[in-house]
Motif scaffolding. Structure first.
Motif, PDB file in Angstrom:
ATOM      1  N   PHE B  30      -2.100  -9.313   6.202  1.00  0.00           N
ATOM      2  CA  PHE B  30      -0.942  -8.714   5.541  1.00  0.00           C
ATOM      3  C   PHE B  30      -0.114  -9.747   4.766  1.00  0.00           C
ATOM      4  O   PHE B  30       1.103  -9.640   4.667  1.00  0.00           O
ATOM      5  CB  PHE B  30      -0.032  -7.990   6.562  1.00  0.00           C
ATOM      6  CG  PHE B  30      -0.629  -6.739   7.154  1.00  0.00           C
ATOM      7  CD1 PHE B  30      -1.788  -6.786   7.913  1.00  0.00           C
ATOM      8  CD2 PHE B  30      -0.008  -5.503   6.975  1.00  0.00           C
ATOM      9  CE1 PHE B  30      -2.331  -5.634   8.477  1.00  0.00           C
ATOM     10  CE2 PHE B  30      -0.538  -4.342   7.531  1.00  0.00           C
ATOM     11  CZ  PHE B  30      -1.707  -4.420   8.281  1.00  0.00           C
ATOM     12  N   ALA B  60       6.656  -4.984  -9.109  1.00  0.00           N
ATOM     13  CA  ALA B  60       7.989  -4.656  -8.592  1.00  0.00           C
ATOM     14  C   ALA B  60       8.955  -4.270  -9.707  1.00  0.00           C
ATOM     15  O   ALA B  60      10.089  -3.896  -9.444  1.00  0.00           O
ATOM     16  CB  ALA B  60       8.548  -5.834  -7.799  1.00  0.00           C
ATOM     17  N   HIS B  69      -5.211   0.593  -7.783  1.00  0.00           N
ATOM     18  CA  HIS B  69      -5.617   1.631  -6.856  1.00  0.00           C
ATOM     19  C   HIS B  69      -5.784   0.946  -5.500  1.00  0.00           C
ATOM     20  O   HIS B  69      -5.998  -0.263  -5.427  1.00  0.00           O
ATOM     21  CB  HIS B  69      -6.937   2.263  -7.304  1.00  0.00           C
ATOM     22  CG  HIS B  69      -7.286   3.473  -6.502  1.00  0.00           C
ATOM     23  ND1 HIS B  69      -6.527   4.611  -6.543  1.00  0.00           N
ATOM     24  CD2 HIS B  69      -8.272   3.703  -5.610  1.00  0.00           C
ATOM     25  CE1 HIS B  69      -7.046   5.502  -5.718  1.00  0.00           C
ATOM     26  NE2 HIS B  69      -8.097   4.973  -5.136  1.00  0.00           N
ATOM     27  N   VAL B  70      -5.646   1.707  -4.443  1.00  0.00           N
ATOM     28  CA  VAL B  70      -5.724   1.104  -3.114  1.00  0.00           C
ATOM     29  C   VAL B  70      -7.050   0.360  -2.921  1.00  0.00           C
ATOM     30  O   VAL B  70      -8.100   0.805  -3.367  1.00  0.00           O
ATOM     31  CB  VAL B  70      -5.507   2.175  -2.027  1.00  0.00           C
ATOM     32  CG1 VAL B  70      -6.639   3.177  -2.007  1.00  0.00           C
ATOM     33  CG2 VAL B  70      -5.317   1.540  -0.668  1.00  0.00           C
ATOM     34  N   PHE B  90       4.238  -6.180  -4.990  1.00  0.00           N
ATOM     35  CA  PHE B  90       4.224  -5.925  -3.552  1.00  0.00           C
ATOM     36  C   PHE B  90       3.072  -4.993  -3.215  1.00  0.00           C
ATOM     37  O   PHE B  90       2.388  -4.486  -4.105  1.00  0.00           O
ATOM     38  CB  PHE B  90       5.569  -5.346  -3.082  1.00  0.00           C
ATOM     39  CG  PHE B  90       5.910  -3.980  -3.654  1.00  0.00           C
ATOM     40  CD1 PHE B  90       6.315  -3.847  -4.980  1.00  0.00           C
ATOM     41  CD2 PHE B  90       5.831  -2.831  -2.864  1.00  0.00           C
ATOM     42  CE1 PHE B  90       6.635  -2.595  -5.510  1.00  0.00           C
ATOM     43  CE2 PHE B  90       6.151  -1.579  -3.381  1.00  0.00           C
ATOM     44  CZ  PHE B  90       6.551  -1.461  -4.708  1.00  0.00           C
ATOM     45  N   LEU B  93       1.536   0.080   0.216  1.00  0.00           N
ATOM     46  CA  LEU B  93       1.481   0.649   1.566  1.00  0.00           C
ATOM     47  C   LEU B  93       2.392  -0.105   2.524  1.00  0.00           C
ATOM     48  O   LEU B  93       2.929   0.477   3.451  1.00  0.00           O
ATOM     49  CB  LEU B  93       0.055   0.593   2.120  1.00  0.00           C
ATOM     50  CG  LEU B  93      -0.930   1.636   1.612  1.00  0.00           C
ATOM     51  CD1 LEU B  93      -1.550   1.180   0.309  1.00  0.00           C
ATOM     52  CD2 LEU B  93      -2.002   1.901   2.642  1.00  0.00           C
ATOM     53  N   HIS B  94       2.481  -1.424   2.303  1.00  0.00           N
ATOM     54  CA  HIS B  94       3.244  -2.274   3.217  1.00  0.00           C
ATOM     55  C   HIS B  94       4.184  -3.118   2.365  1.00  0.00           C
ATOM     56  O   HIS B  94       3.886  -4.277   2.066  1.00  0.00           O
ATOM     57  CB  HIS B  94       2.284  -3.172   4.019  1.00  0.00           C
ATOM     58  CG  HIS B  94       1.111  -2.432   4.595  1.00  0.00           C
ATOM     59  ND1 HIS B  94      -0.142  -2.447   4.014  1.00  0.00           N
ATOM     60  CD2 HIS B  94       1.017  -1.616   5.682  1.00  0.00           C
ATOM     61  CE1 HIS B  94      -0.963  -1.677   4.733  1.00  0.00           C
ATOM     62  NE2 HIS B  94      -0.289  -1.161   5.742  1.00  0.00           N
ATOM     63  N   PRO B  95       5.306  -2.532   1.943  1.00  0.00           N
ATOM     64  CA  PRO B  95       6.140  -3.190   0.930  1.00  0.00           C
ATOM     65  C   PRO B  95       6.783  -4.503   1.368  1.00  0.00           C
ATOM     66  O   PRO B  95       7.337  -5.212   0.530  1.00  0.00           O
ATOM     67  CB  PRO B  95       7.194  -2.130   0.597  1.00  0.00           C
ATOM     68  CG  PRO B  95       7.186  -1.185   1.751  1.00  0.00           C
ATOM     69  CD  PRO B  95       5.796  -1.205   2.306  1.00  0.00           C
ATOM     70  N   HIS B  96       6.683  -4.818   2.668  1.00  0.00           N
ATOM     71  CA  HIS B  96       7.183  -6.141   3.078  1.00  0.00           C
ATOM     72  C   HIS B  96       6.248  -7.245   2.587  1.00  0.00           C
ATOM     73  O   HIS B  96       6.623  -8.409   2.558  1.00  0.00           O
ATOM     74  CB  HIS B  96       7.358  -6.209   4.601  1.00  0.00           C
ATOM     75  CG  HIS B  96       6.076  -6.086   5.373  1.00  0.00           C
ATOM     76  ND1 HIS B  96       5.432  -4.883   5.570  1.00  0.00           N
ATOM     77  CD2 HIS B  96       5.306  -7.012   5.986  1.00  0.00           C
ATOM     78  CE1 HIS B  96       4.338  -5.092   6.280  1.00  0.00           C
ATOM     79  NE2 HIS B  96       4.233  -6.361   6.542  1.00  0.00           N
ATOM     80  N   GLN B  98       4.816  -9.272  -0.230  1.00  0.00           N
ATOM     81  CA  GLN B  98       5.234  -9.522  -1.606  1.00  0.00           C
ATOM     82  C   GLN B  98       4.581 -10.773  -2.166  1.00  0.00           C
ATOM     83  O   GLN B  98       4.244 -11.708  -1.422  1.00  0.00           O
ATOM     84  CB  GLN B  98       6.761  -9.707  -1.660  1.00  0.00           C
ATOM     85  CG  GLN B  98       7.535  -8.442  -1.328  1.00  0.00           C
ATOM     86  CD  GLN B  98       9.025  -8.697  -1.268  1.00  0.00           C
ATOM     87  OE1 GLN B  98       9.554  -9.070  -0.240  1.00  0.00           O
ATOM     88  NE2 GLN B  98       9.690  -8.508  -2.399  1.00  0.00           N
TER      89      GLN B  98
END
Lengths: 307, 104
Positions: B30, B60, B69-70, B90, B93-96, B98
């Motif tokens: 992550f 952002a 795309h994912v 970012f 799915l997991h905007p933390h 970056q």
């Protein structure tokens, strides 16, 4: 704001059960028990919570997410709840085939099921539309595209929220102004004695900010809920049971039927935990959880998981 | 018209550098690595997801300048950065998660 997590807690989270939770409302206070446990027994109105089935995921942590969802639904069925809440991440990649497979398993159970989306369910270019079409069509007619709705059952008001879209860089889950305005309208005129159950995918309290486990504007929603005597907030997303009671609000996160995730901060990342395949199923239904009101602020109630 | 287009085609190819610069960003646990990537204009940046959970790459900027795309495990997203500037992004799915691409 992260509570201290001791070793026992971290270990307890490693014991995973793939079943759902059975909720029983007694005297307006919902209580939860892991399906299959003796402690889940109750005579009140009950419903089940199933979460994070991640149909489409097939990696080391669980090669058979359909099988574990089927096991979970078999346990739900044995408990005869009034209906089922699915708190999101029904699918892993929002693929039509994944939605099909999940709908087949959940539909076969015969239960009326109320869904909210997880971030894995809105990955299509059309955003929430395919999920709504498949899983929420009958509930969200009044709120097109929003993927949030409410309904009443046995004197309890249920509110399904969507906090997985329009996420912002560096942020957490997001409800957005339109949804909060809708919630205000939805709750207006309801007596403070009405028990409220809010269900949404990402926790509505900050479980662990560094992993994004919280919702940026949840305080606005919670302010609207503050006048109610019994509020239960049910979430998924973090694939483990964590509880917290604050004032009249009991927060609870459910296990996944697909794979466990580590306790907050106990691993380099929140990625799937790989546990022995035998252990994965052997812990089904052996643990129980209870929402204990009145623990005071900042109390995350440690969850006893199994013998 | 047709003759002109045919003549122009090789000319357009000639002004491009023989080999476009390339750079990569990996996703492990992550985290985007490197979190800040500095490249020359015209560089193709490739993101590779090495986690067993899907991730994405979303600009952002408002509105977003680019959106991948994912990406499931080992899938990639490529984008050529032609314009100088700072481009924060970012994971949708997991905007933390970056990162930033700086184009010089």
């Amino acid at each position: 704001m992260t509570e201290h997590l001791d070793r026992r807690h971290a270990l307890s989270c490693m014991a995973w059960a793939g079943g759902g939770l059975l909720w029983t409302v007694v005297g307006g206070v919902p209580r939860a028990g892991l399906i299959g446990s003796a402690q889940a027994a109750g005579t009140g109105f009950s419903f089940a919570q199933v979460s994070d089935s991640h149909i489409g995921f097939a990696k080391e942590a669980n090669m058979d997410t359909k099988g574990t969802l089927e096991s979970g639904m078999a346990l739900v069925k044995a408990r005869k709840p009034a209906f089922v809440l699915h708190t999101g991440d029904v699918s892993h990649l929002s693929k039509p085939a994944e939605f099909d497979a999940a709908a087949a398993i959940l539909g076969a159970s015969g239960f009326d099921t109320h869904y909210v989306p997880g971030e894995h369910d809105v990955l299509d270019e059309k955003g929430t539309a395919p999920f709504i079409e498949r899983f929420q069509k009958r509930q969200t007619q009044g709120t097109p595209g929003g993927a949030y709705y409410s309904f009443d059952a046995n004197g309890v008001h249920f509110v399904g929220l969507n906090n997985v879209v329009n996420l912002k860089a560096g942020g957490l889950g997001n409800l957005g102004a339109a949804q909060i305005a809708w919630l205000e309208k939805d709750l207006a005129g309801r007596t403070a004695s009405t028990p409220i159950v809010v269900f949404a995918h990402i926790p509505l309290w900050t479980v662990y900010e560094a992993w994004g486990w919280g919702t940026d504007d949840s305080s606005k929603a919670l302010a609207l809920l503050a006048r109610f005597g019994s509020v239960t907030v049910l979430n998924g997303h973090i694939h483990q049971v964590l509880q917290k009671v604050e004032g009249n609000v009991a927060f609870h996160s459910a296990r996944s039927t697909a794979f466990p995730q580590p306790a907050p901060g106990s691993a380099p990342s929140p990625g799937p935990m790989k546990v022995d395949a035998g252990k994965l199923r052997s812990v089904l239904g052996v643990a129980s959880v209870t929402v204990v009101p009145g623990q005071g602020p900042l109390a995350i109630v440690d969850t006893p998981l199994g013998a | 018209m047709l003759r002109r287009a045919l003549l122009a085609a090789p000319l357009a190819l000639a002004v491009r550098p023989a080999r476009a610069a390339e750079a990569s960003v990996t996703i492990d646990n992550f985290v985007f690595t490197p979190p800040v990537l500095t490249v020359a204009a015209g560089t193709k940046v490739t993101w590779t997801n090495r986690d067993d959970i899907p991730h994405s790459v979303v600009s952002a900027a408002q509105p977003p300048l680019f959106k991948a795309h994912v990406m499931d495990t080992d899938e990639t997203f490529e984008r050529v950065f032609d314009t100088k500037g700072t481009f924060p992004y970012f994971c949708g799915l997991h905007p933390h998660m970056q990162g930033t691409v700086i184009v010089t």
